[in-house]
Design a protein around this motif. Sequence first.
Motif, PDB file in Angstrom:
ATOM      1  N   LYS A 147      -4.542   1.876   4.978  1.00  0.00           N
ATOM      2  CA  LYS A 147      -3.266   2.061   5.667  1.00  0.00           C
ATOM      3  C   LYS A 147      -2.242   0.998   5.299  1.00  0.00           C
ATOM      4  O   LYS A 147      -1.050   1.291   5.184  1.00  0.00           O
ATOM      5  N   TYR A 148      -2.696  -0.235   5.113  1.00  0.00           N
ATOM      6  CA  TYR A 148      -1.766  -1.349   4.910  1.00  0.00           C
ATOM      7  C   TYR A 148      -1.906  -1.935   3.505  1.00  0.00           C
ATOM      8  O   TYR A 148      -2.997  -2.042   2.969  1.00  0.00           O
ATOM      9  N   GLU A 149      -0.769  -2.363   2.961  1.00  0.00           N
ATOM     10  CA  GLU A 149      -0.754  -2.986   1.643  1.00  0.00           C
ATOM     11  C   GLU A 149       0.186  -4.186   1.663  1.00  0.00           C
ATOM     12  O   GLU A 149       1.263  -4.140   2.271  1.00  0.00           O
ATOM     13  N   VAL A 150      -0.232  -5.257   0.987  1.00  0.00           N
ATOM     14  CA  VAL A 150       0.628  -6.438   0.862  1.00  0.00           C
ATOM     15  C   VAL A 150       1.775  -6.101  -0.074  1.00  0.00           C
ATOM     16  O   VAL A 150       1.561  -5.664  -1.196  1.00  0.00           O
ATOM     17  N   GLY A 151       2.992  -6.316   0.405  1.00  0.00           N
ATOM     18  CA  GLY A 151       4.181  -6.003  -0.386  1.00  0.00           C
ATOM     19  C   GLY A 151       4.905  -7.228  -0.896  1.00  0.00           C
ATOM     20  O   GLY A 151       5.986  -7.101  -1.487  1.00  0.00           O
ATOM     21  N   ASN A 256       3.256  -0.333   5.617  1.00  0.00           N
ATOM     22  CA  ASN A 256       2.505   0.864   5.997  1.00  0.00           C
ATOM     23  C   ASN A 256       2.597   1.814   4.803  1.00  0.00           C
ATOM     24  O   ASN A 256       3.644   2.406   4.550  1.00  0.00           O
ATOM     25  N   ARG A 257       1.525   1.934   4.057  1.00  0.00           N
ATOM     26  CA  ARG A 257       1.568   2.617   2.761  1.00  0.00           C
ATOM     27  C   ARG A 257       2.085   4.049   2.848  1.00  0.00           C
ATOM     28  O   ARG A 257       2.745   4.539   1.927  1.00  0.00           O
ATOM     29  N   PRO A 261       6.944   5.206  -1.192  1.00  0.00           N
ATOM     30  CA  PRO A 261       6.537   5.983  -2.364  1.00  0.00           C
ATOM     31  C   PRO A 261       5.299   5.394  -3.035  1.00  0.00           C
ATOM     32  O   PRO A 261       5.001   4.203  -2.901  1.00  0.00           O
ATOM     33  N   GLU A 262       4.581   6.233  -3.771  1.00  0.00           N
ATOM     34  CA  GLU A 262       3.415   5.787  -4.521  1.00  0.00           C
ATOM     35  C   GLU A 262       3.810   4.670  -5.500  1.00  0.00           C
ATOM     36  O   GLU A 262       4.802   4.775  -6.212  1.00  0.00           O
ATOM     37  N   GLY A 263       3.051   3.589  -5.510  1.00  0.00           N
ATOM     38  CA  GLY A 263       3.314   2.481  -6.422  1.00  0.00           C
ATOM     39  C   GLY A 263       4.374   1.508  -5.945  1.00  0.00           C
ATOM     40  O   GLY A 263       4.660   0.513  -6.626  1.00  0.00           O
ATOM     41  N   PHE A 264       4.931   1.738  -4.759  1.00  0.00           N
ATOM     42  CA  PHE A 264       5.999   0.859  -4.271  1.00  0.00           C
ATOM     43  C   PHE A 264       5.486  -0.550  -3.992  1.00  0.00           C
ATOM     44  O   PHE A 264       6.202  -1.535  -4.194  1.00  0.00           O
ATOM     45  N   GLY A 265       4.229  -0.669  -3.530  1.00  0.00           N
ATOM     46  CA  GLY A 265       3.694  -1.980  -3.183  1.00  0.00           C
ATOM     47  C   GLY A 265       3.745  -2.952  -4.347  1.00  0.00           C
ATOM     48  O   GLY A 265       4.136  -4.108  -4.182  1.00  0.00           O
TER      49      GLY A 265
END
Length: 356
Positions: A147-151, A256-257, A261-265
């Motif tokens: 669910k979560y990704e470091v940005g 919040n992934r 968009p896909e690959g934004f992180g």
Amino acid sequence: MAKTSGRLTRRWGVGLALGACAMAAQALPFCVFDIVGTSGDAFNMTRDYAVAMQREGVSIELKVYTNEAKAVEDFRAGLCDAVIATGFRTRPFNGVAASVDTLGSTIIVRNGVIDMTASYDVVRKLVQTFSADTPQVTRLMTDASGKYEVGGILPVGAAYLVGSDRRNNTVEKLAGKRMAALDYDPAQAVMIKRIRAVPVPSDITNISQRLSSGATDFIAAPALAYKPLGLDKGVGERGGVGRFPLMIMSYQVILNRSKFPEGFGARSRTYWLGQFDRVLQLIRKAENDIPAATWVELSPENTYRYTLMLREARIDIAQMGLYDKRGLKILKRIRCHVNPADPECQSKSEEVWQQP
């Protein structure tokens, strides 16, 4: 019939395009913690980030908080789609990234002197490593639930001991003294007890008051917090700031992934990597603004001794499950790349872990 089908196809395509534009235009709420609000450096940097992300097709609406706990709570509750806060607060979302905020993990010592340039180089290389757009890095930067990704990760500065009595300038003299411990980072209380000091549960919003009121004898804080939190009032004429960094603190962006968009992180992490030198200038200015007479210098012997003490504490705390071993393993490799002559690079500590 063919003409009718073609018209329907074109209309359907136009409808999809309009729907995509509407989604892109919808602003995603972003919780921003800045202790001084909209006039602070964190808010200003995040505002520039929001402008830059528009070029990625993502519209962001900033919501500033002076209460860090509230910012993170609102993010977790779904009231925001992203949050920026200290690594202490974001550790539950990603322990690997938060490894930068661990005792002594980024500190380089050469000839009995803390090499701050090399120490920040360790942080830079870590941020570079975690900014790579690869499946392996994406997995590390994403929590187990997906669910979560470091940005983004950026340094806040070295955390120094700030005290009301500069005569307490050795670990032995800290025994029995009261020291603020962030109540949401249990590792701090563990470390404080190791040196036989007394942890006083605190929050970033009240540590300054704890020091100035005499409720604590020491707090740990970066130079960027010195003026905004009014730490000079707690230091007074008798106190000081020990020139020994316990760690280099960080701010971290958590996404919040599902909302991006896909690959934004990866693109977001790359943006924040590009801000590293900008924030480093702010850190150095803040340290230079602290009066020279306020700093308390350490002897080379104590510098080495305390570095070893932090390393031993870091390993023990990781064995307790409070630090992420994967992150510490990566950091050791980076430290030994920056300073291969350090004796720790001849050992297997933080590389081969014993199971609890």
